[in-house]
Design a protein around this motif. Structure first.
Motif, mmCIF file in Angstrom:
data_model
loop_
_atom_site.group_PDB
_atom_site.id
_atom_site.type_symbol
_atom_site.label_atom_id
_atom_site.label_comp_id
_atom_site.label_asym_id
_atom_site.label_seq_id
_atom_site.Cartn_x
_atom_site.Cartn_y
_atom_site.Cartn_z
ATOM 1 N N VAL A 7 16.047 -5.380 -9.492
ATOM 2 C CA VAL A 7 17.254 -5.709 -8.735
ATOM 3 C C VAL A 7 17.493 -4.674 -7.647
ATOM 4 O O VAL A 7 17.799 -5.014 -6.492
ATOM 5 C CB VAL A 7 18.477 -5.798 -9.676
ATOM 6 N N ALA A 8 17.367 -3.388 -7.993
ATOM 7 C CA ALA A 8 17.594 -2.322 -7.023
ATOM 8 C C ALA A 8 16.611 -2.404 -5.861
ATOM 9 O O ALA A 8 16.994 -2.253 -4.694
ATOM 10 C CB ALA A 8 17.488 -0.959 -7.720
ATOM 11 N N ILE A 9 15.343 -2.660 -6.179
ATOM 12 C CA ILE A 9 14.324 -2.736 -5.124
ATOM 13 C C ILE A 9 14.542 -3.968 -4.250
ATOM 14 O O ILE A 9 14.462 -3.899 -3.024
ATOM 15 C CB ILE A 9 12.922 -2.743 -5.756
ATOM 16 N N GLY A 10 14.819 -5.117 -4.881
ATOM 17 C CA GLY A 10 15.073 -6.333 -4.113
ATOM 18 C C GLY A 10 16.273 -6.199 -3.196
ATOM 19 O O GLY A 10 16.241 -6.623 -2.037
ATOM 20 N N MET A 11 17.344 -5.591 -3.691
ATOM 21 C CA MET A 11 18.544 -5.394 -2.878
ATOM 22 C C MET A 11 18.278 -4.438 -1.720
ATOM 23 O O MET A 11 18.785 -4.622 -0.618
ATOM 24 C CB MET A 11 19.676 -4.862 -3.751
ATOM 25 N N ASP A 41 11.761 8.320 -12.834
ATOM 26 C CA ASP A 41 12.801 9.044 -13.563
ATOM 27 C C ASP A 41 13.064 8.338 -14.887
ATOM 28 O O ASP A 41 13.466 7.172 -14.909
ATOM 29 C CB ASP A 41 14.086 9.109 -12.733
ATOM 30 N N ASN A 42 12.844 9.059 -15.984
ATOM 31 C CA ASN A 42 13.027 8.455 -17.300
ATOM 32 C C ASN A 42 14.486 8.122 -17.602
ATOM 33 O O ASN A 42 14.781 7.343 -18.510
ATOM 34 C CB ASN A 42 12.491 9.401 -18.381
ATOM 35 N N GLN A 43 15.417 8.720 -16.862
ATOM 36 C CA GLN A 43 16.831 8.443 -17.088
ATOM 37 C C GLN A 43 17.300 7.182 -16.363
ATOM 38 O O GLN A 43 18.414 6.721 -16.589
ATOM 39 C CB GLN A 43 17.677 9.641 -16.628
ATOM 40 N N ALA A 44 16.465 6.649 -15.488
ATOM 41 C CA ALA A 44 16.840 5.445 -14.752
ATOM 42 C C ALA A 44 16.790 4.231 -15.669
ATOM 43 O O ALA A 44 16.038 4.189 -16.644
ATOM 44 C CB ALA A 44 15.900 5.237 -13.556
ATOM 45 N N VAL A 45 17.599 3.234 -15.353
ATOM 46 C CA VAL A 45 17.612 1.988 -16.123
ATOM 47 C C VAL A 45 16.492 1.103 -15.598
ATOM 48 O O VAL A 45 16.634 0.429 -14.572
ATOM 49 C CB VAL A 45 18.974 1.279 -16.000
ATOM 50 N N GLY A 46 15.356 1.113 -16.287
ATOM 51 C CA GLY A 46 14.166 0.429 -15.803
ATOM 52 C C GLY A 46 14.333 -1.067 -15.658
ATOM 53 O O GLY A 46 13.742 -1.686 -14.775
ATOM 54 N N GLN A 47 15.155 -1.676 -16.540
ATOM 55 C CA GLN A 47 15.317 -3.122 -16.488
ATOM 56 C C GLN A 47 15.974 -3.588 -15.197
ATOM 57 O O GLN A 47 15.806 -4.727 -14.788
ATOM 58 C CB GLN A 47 16.165 -3.603 -17.682
ATOM 59 N N PRO A 62 0.804 -1.226 0.000
ATOM 60 C CA PRO A 62 0.000 0.000 0.000
ATOM 61 C C PRO A 62 0.834 1.271 0.000
ATOM 62 O O PRO A 62 0.436 2.277 -0.602
ATOM 63 C CB PRO A 62 -0.819 -0.128 1.296
ATOM 64 N N ALA A 63 1.998 1.236 0.637
ATOM 65 C CA ALA A 63 2.866 2.423 0.662
ATOM 66 C C ALA A 63 3.357 2.765 -0.739
ATOM 67 O O ALA A 63 3.455 3.945 -1.103
ATOM 68 C CB ALA A 63 4.050 2.181 1.600
ATOM 69 N N VAL A 64 3.665 1.746 -1.527
ATOM 70 C CA VAL A 64 4.112 1.973 -2.907
ATOM 71 C C VAL A 64 2.971 2.549 -3.738
ATOM 72 O O VAL A 64 3.162 3.500 -4.506
ATOM 73 C CB VAL A 64 4.623 0.665 -3.533
ATOM 74 N N THR A 65 1.789 1.986 -3.592
ATOM 75 C CA THR A 65 0.633 2.470 -4.347
ATOM 76 C C THR A 65 0.343 3.929 -4.040
ATOM 77 O O THR A 65 0.117 4.743 -4.945
ATOM 78 C CB THR A 65 -0.608 1.612 -4.018
ATOM 79 N N ILE A 66 0.363 4.282 -2.768
ATOM 80 C CA ILE A 66 0.090 5.670 -2.366
ATOM 81 C C ILE A 66 1.197 6.594 -2.853
ATOM 82 O O ILE A 66 0.930 7.714 -3.317
ATOM 83 C CB ILE A 66 -0.060 5.753 -0.835
ATOM 84 N N THR A 67 2.445 6.137 -2.770
ATOM 85 C CA THR A 67 3.572 6.957 -3.224
ATOM 86 C C THR A 67 3.466 7.272 -4.708
ATOM 87 O O THR A 67 3.618 8.428 -5.132
ATOM 88 C CB THR A 67 4.909 6.237 -2.953
ATOM 89 N N LEU A 68 3.185 6.263 -5.519
ATOM 90 C CA LEU A 68 3.071 6.475 -6.965
ATOM 91 C C LEU A 68 1.857 7.338 -7.307
ATOM 92 O O LEU A 68 1.891 8.102 -8.268
ATOM 93 C CB LEU A 68 2.984 5.128 -7.678
ATOM 94 N N ALA A 69 0.804 7.224 -6.514
ATOM 95 C CA ALA A 69 -0.366 8.082 -6.740
ATOM 96 C C ALA A 69 -0.027 9.539 -6.441
ATOM 97 O O ALA A 69 -0.461 10.449 -7.165
ATOM 98 C CB ALA A 69 -1.533 7.618 -5.873
ATOM 99 N N SER A 100 10.706 5.245 -6.172
ATOM 100 C CA SER A 100 10.379 6.477 -6.897
ATOM 101 C C SER A 100 11.464 6.809 -7.912
ATOM 102 O O SER A 100 11.179 7.256 -9.025
ATOM 103 C CB SER A 100 10.207 7.642 -5.912
ATOM 104 N N GLY A 101 12.726 6.569 -7.533
ATOM 105 C CA GLY A 101 13.824 6.869 -8.435
ATOM 106 C C GLY A 101 13.831 6.005 -9.678
ATOM 107 O O GLY A 101 14.022 6.493 -10.789
ATOM 108 N N VAL A 102 13.606 4.711 -9.504
ATOM 109 C CA VAL A 102 13.696 3.795 -10.651
ATOM 110 C C VAL A 102 12.417 3.758 -11.477
ATOM 111 O O VAL A 102 12.434 3.284 -12.617
ATOM 112 C CB VAL A 102 14.053 2.362 -10.186
ATOM 113 N N SER A 103 11.307 4.255 -10.925
ATOM 114 C CA SER A 103 10.041 4.148 -11.650
ATOM 115 C C SER A 103 9.529 5.479 -12.186
ATOM 116 O O SER A 103 8.709 5.493 -13.104
ATOM 117 C CB SER A 103 8.962 3.533 -10.745
#
Length: 237
Positions: free
Chosen positions: A193-197, A183-189, A104-111, A178-181
């Motif tokens: 990995v970044a979130i899991g780590m 920012d268009n300059q972030a490497v989305g693929q 839920p925290a992710v959903t609210i953050t992206l909203a 928020s950074g990886v999702s």
């Protein structure tokens, strides 16, 4: 006076210009097809993906906690790695369907960042809670979960200490997401990995103190199934 060769060159250049003029239209068509394919994913499919993803995250993560308490064979580093790996795996499995929130925290953050419609927030939160409750019920059925083997999150020290730790690690997780999702300059693929780590590192640091929830659904599911509500408010807030 133009030669025959010059005329041929000019004709080739005109042909290239005409082709270049048609390419943007083809690109627009491709983008339109892509948008149409994305739109074909219904809200029900998104919710089912969130239920399944949250289910397996709680089943694997909380399952590792319960198995370690009952059999003592997973170890604390194993629990940390399990949480990080299962989140990463589910992001790559259903992220293309629902966005892989599972929290839920992710959903609210992206909203808040206008990357997700507010009208779907309650539906996503309900799906995440359902997945957590179902996974917790499954673990309770297949494992002998005694009070000492409880796989939920309870403060190991004071409520204030756990509350402060949860704020810090939850902020770090939301910051990375928020950074990886967004920012268009972030490497989305590499976002999964970044979130899991990040989750794995947070569990290493905060696990012995607060249980490293970072996710209200992760704390509420086991609490509802096992009726253990000690300190639950701080994980929700």
């Amino acid at each position: 006076m133009a030669t025959k060769t010059d005329n041929i060159i000019e004709e080739e250049e005109i042909s290239k210009m005409e082709q270049g003029a048609t390419n943007p239209n083809e690109s627009e068509i491709d983008q339109s097809d892509l948008c149409s394919s994305i739109a074909m994913v219904t809200t029900m499919q998104k919710l089912i993906a969130e239920i399944i993803g949250t289910y397996f995250i709680i089943f694997a993560g909380c399952g590792a906690v319960a198995v370690n308490k009952i059999y003592g064979s997973v170890t604390f580093p194993g629990i940390c790695v399990t949480w990080g790996l299962i989140v990463m795996v589910m992001i790559y499995s259903v992220g293309h369907i629902s966005g892989a929130h599972f929290n839920p925290a992710v959903t609210i953050t992206l909203a808040i960042f206008r990357r997700f419609p507010f009208k779907e927030v309650p539906l996503y939160v309900a799906a995440q809670l359902m997945g957590s409750v179902l996974a917790s019920a499954t673990l309770s059925l297949i494992l002998d979960v005694t009070p000492s083997a409880y796989f939920g999150t309870v403060p190991a020290g004071s409520n204030a200490q756990s509350f402060a730790v949860e704020i810090i690690i939850s902020f770090l997780l939301m910051f990375i997401i928020s950074g990886v999702s967004t920012d268009n300059q972030a490497v989305g693929q590499l976002g999964g990995v970044a979130i899991g780590m990040t989750i794995m590192l947070n569990v290493f640091v905060a696990g012995p103190i607060s249980g490293a929830s970072m996710n209200p659904a992760r704390s509420m599911g086991p609490a509802i199934v096992k009726h253990v509500y000690k300190g639950l408010w701080l994980y929700i807030i």
